[in-house]
Write a protein that holds these residues in place. Sequence first.
Motif, short mmCIF file in Angstrom:
data_model
loop_
_atom_site.label_atom_id
_atom_site.label_comp_id
_atom_site.label_asym_id
_atom_site.label_seq_id
_atom_site.Cartn_x
_atom_site.Cartn_y
_atom_site.Cartn_z
N ARG A 28 37.52 12.34 -22.48
CA ARG A 28 38.72 13.17 -22.33
C ARG A 28 40.00 12.35 -22.36
O ARG A 28 41.05 12.87 -22.65
CB ARG A 28 38.66 13.95 -21.03
N ASP A 29 39.91 11.03 -22.07
CA ASP A 29 41.11 10.20 -22.02
C ASP A 29 41.80 10.12 -23.38
O ASP A 29 43.01 10.07 -23.45
CB ASP A 29 40.77 8.78 -21.56
N HIS A 30 41.05 10.09 -24.44
CA HIS A 30 41.66 9.91 -25.74
C HIS A 30 41.45 11.12 -26.64
O HIS A 30 41.86 11.11 -27.78
CB HIS A 30 41.10 8.66 -26.40
N ALA A 31 40.86 12.18 -26.14
CA ALA A 31 40.56 13.34 -26.97
C ALA A 31 41.77 14.24 -27.20
O ALA A 31 41.87 14.88 -28.23
CB ALA A 31 39.43 14.15 -26.34
N LEU A 32 42.69 14.28 -26.27
CA LEU A 32 43.84 15.17 -26.40
C LEU A 32 45.02 14.45 -27.05
O LEU A 32 45.43 13.39 -26.58
CB LEU A 32 44.26 15.71 -25.04
N PRO A 33 45.57 15.01 -28.11
CA PRO A 33 46.75 14.40 -28.71
C PRO A 33 47.95 14.62 -27.80
O PRO A 33 47.95 15.53 -26.97
CB PRO A 33 46.90 15.15 -30.03
N PRO A 34 48.98 13.79 -27.96
CA PRO A 34 50.17 14.00 -27.13
C PRO A 34 50.81 15.35 -27.47
O PRO A 34 50.73 15.82 -28.59
CB PRO A 34 51.09 12.84 -27.51
N GLY A 35 51.45 15.93 -26.48
CA GLY A 35 52.12 17.21 -26.68
C GLY A 35 51.34 18.34 -26.05
O GLY A 35 50.25 18.16 -25.52
N PRO A 36 51.89 19.55 -26.11
CA PRO A 36 51.23 20.70 -25.47
C PRO A 36 49.97 21.10 -26.23
O PRO A 36 49.90 21.03 -27.45
CB PRO A 36 52.29 21.79 -25.55
N ARG A 37 48.96 21.51 -25.47
CA ARG A 37 47.73 21.96 -26.11
C ARG A 37 47.88 23.43 -26.48
O ARG A 37 48.66 24.17 -25.86
CB ARG A 37 46.53 21.71 -25.23
N PRO A 38 47.10 23.89 -27.45
CA PRO A 38 47.17 25.31 -27.83
C PRO A 38 46.78 26.20 -26.65
O PRO A 38 45.96 25.81 -25.81
CB PRO A 38 46.15 25.43 -28.96
N THR A 39 47.34 27.38 -26.61
CA THR A 39 47.00 28.33 -25.57
C THR A 39 45.67 29.02 -25.92
O THR A 39 45.20 28.92 -27.06
CB THR A 39 48.09 29.40 -25.43
N VAL A 40 45.11 29.72 -24.96
CA VAL A 40 43.87 30.44 -25.21
C VAL A 40 44.06 31.49 -26.31
O VAL A 40 43.25 31.58 -27.23
CB VAL A 40 43.32 31.06 -23.91
N PRO A 41 45.15 32.29 -26.29
CA PRO A 41 45.35 33.25 -27.40
C PRO A 41 45.49 32.56 -28.76
O PRO A 41 45.01 33.09 -29.77
CB PRO A 41 46.64 33.98 -27.03
N GLU A 42 46.11 31.39 -28.81
CA GLU A 42 46.21 30.66 -30.08
C GLU A 42 44.83 30.21 -30.55
O GLU A 42 44.51 30.28 -31.75
CB GLU A 42 47.13 29.45 -29.93
N ARG A 43 44.00 29.77 -29.62
CA ARG A 43 42.64 29.36 -29.99
C ARG A 43 41.85 30.58 -30.50
O ARG A 43 41.09 30.48 -31.47
CB ARG A 43 41.93 28.73 -28.80
N LEU A 44 42.01 31.72 -29.85
CA LEU A 44 41.31 32.93 -30.28
C LEU A 44 41.80 33.38 -31.65
O LEU A 44 41.01 33.92 -32.45
CB LEU A 44 41.47 34.04 -29.25
N ALA A 45 43.08 33.16 -31.96
CA ALA A 45 43.60 33.50 -33.29
C ALA A 45 42.95 32.62 -34.36
O ALA A 45 42.64 33.10 -35.46
CB ALA A 45 45.12 33.34 -33.31
N VAL A 46 42.72 31.36 -34.05
CA VAL A 46 42.03 30.47 -34.99
C VAL A 46 40.59 30.95 -35.20
O VAL A 46 40.08 30.95 -36.32
CB VAL A 46 42.08 29.01 -34.50
N VAL A 47 39.95 31.35 -34.12
CA VAL A 47 38.58 31.89 -34.21
C VAL A 47 38.57 33.11 -35.12
O VAL A 47 37.68 33.26 -35.97
CB VAL A 47 38.02 32.21 -32.81
N ASP A 48 39.55 33.99 -34.97
CA ASP A 48 39.64 35.18 -35.82
C ASP A 48 39.75 34.80 -37.29
O ASP A 48 39.11 35.40 -38.16
CB ASP A 48 40.82 36.06 -35.41
N ARG A 49 40.56 33.78 -37.57
CA ARG A 49 40.71 33.31 -38.96
C ARG A 49 39.39 32.75 -39.50
O ARG A 49 39.04 32.98 -40.65
CB ARG A 49 41.82 32.27 -39.06
N LEU A 50 38.68 32.01 -38.68
CA LEU A 50 37.38 31.48 -39.10
C LEU A 50 36.38 32.60 -39.35
O LEU A 50 35.62 32.57 -40.33
CB LEU A 50 36.84 30.50 -38.05
#
Length: 157
Positions: A28-50
């Motif tokens: 987890r130390d190096h897995a997250l890029p700097p900056g804000p992480r996507p929100t849950v609704p944004e992640r669900l929108a990506v799932v919808d696109r997939l």
Amino acid sequence: MTAPGSEGRRGTARRRTRARRDGRTGPRDHALPPGPRPTVPERLAVVDRLLDGSVPAAGGVWSRATAWILRIALEQSVDELWSRTEPDLMRCPMRAQLLALRVLADPATAARVAALWTALSHATHHHDYELAPGVTELRRWRDDTARIAQDLAAAEP
């Protein structure tokens, strides 16, 4: 006694201890890029696109990628609950967090979260002898993730 070359559980613990001594505490130390992480609704929108097939670059890995994103969204929903109520629990393994969730959320919600997390965890690991999750199953998991995220967001401390 373990076979030569297989260290078993003790070997894994030794590697973790050695990594901590070297200043590395985990993936987890190096897995997250700097900056804000996507929100849950944004992640669900990506799932919808997939799921709609509008991401042709995903190729043959789209179903497992969808399961991974859903699992991350579910874990993020649990993390957001802990950040509001018990921030120290965010550092615990997810299995421990799922046990603690029984105290804060109602038992039915805690059971739904645990069952969904287990199903998604199983689906994200590739096994040659198993088929990847299908669209129907992924859509059901997507809807369950969205409902659980809403329930956890509404949970009172």
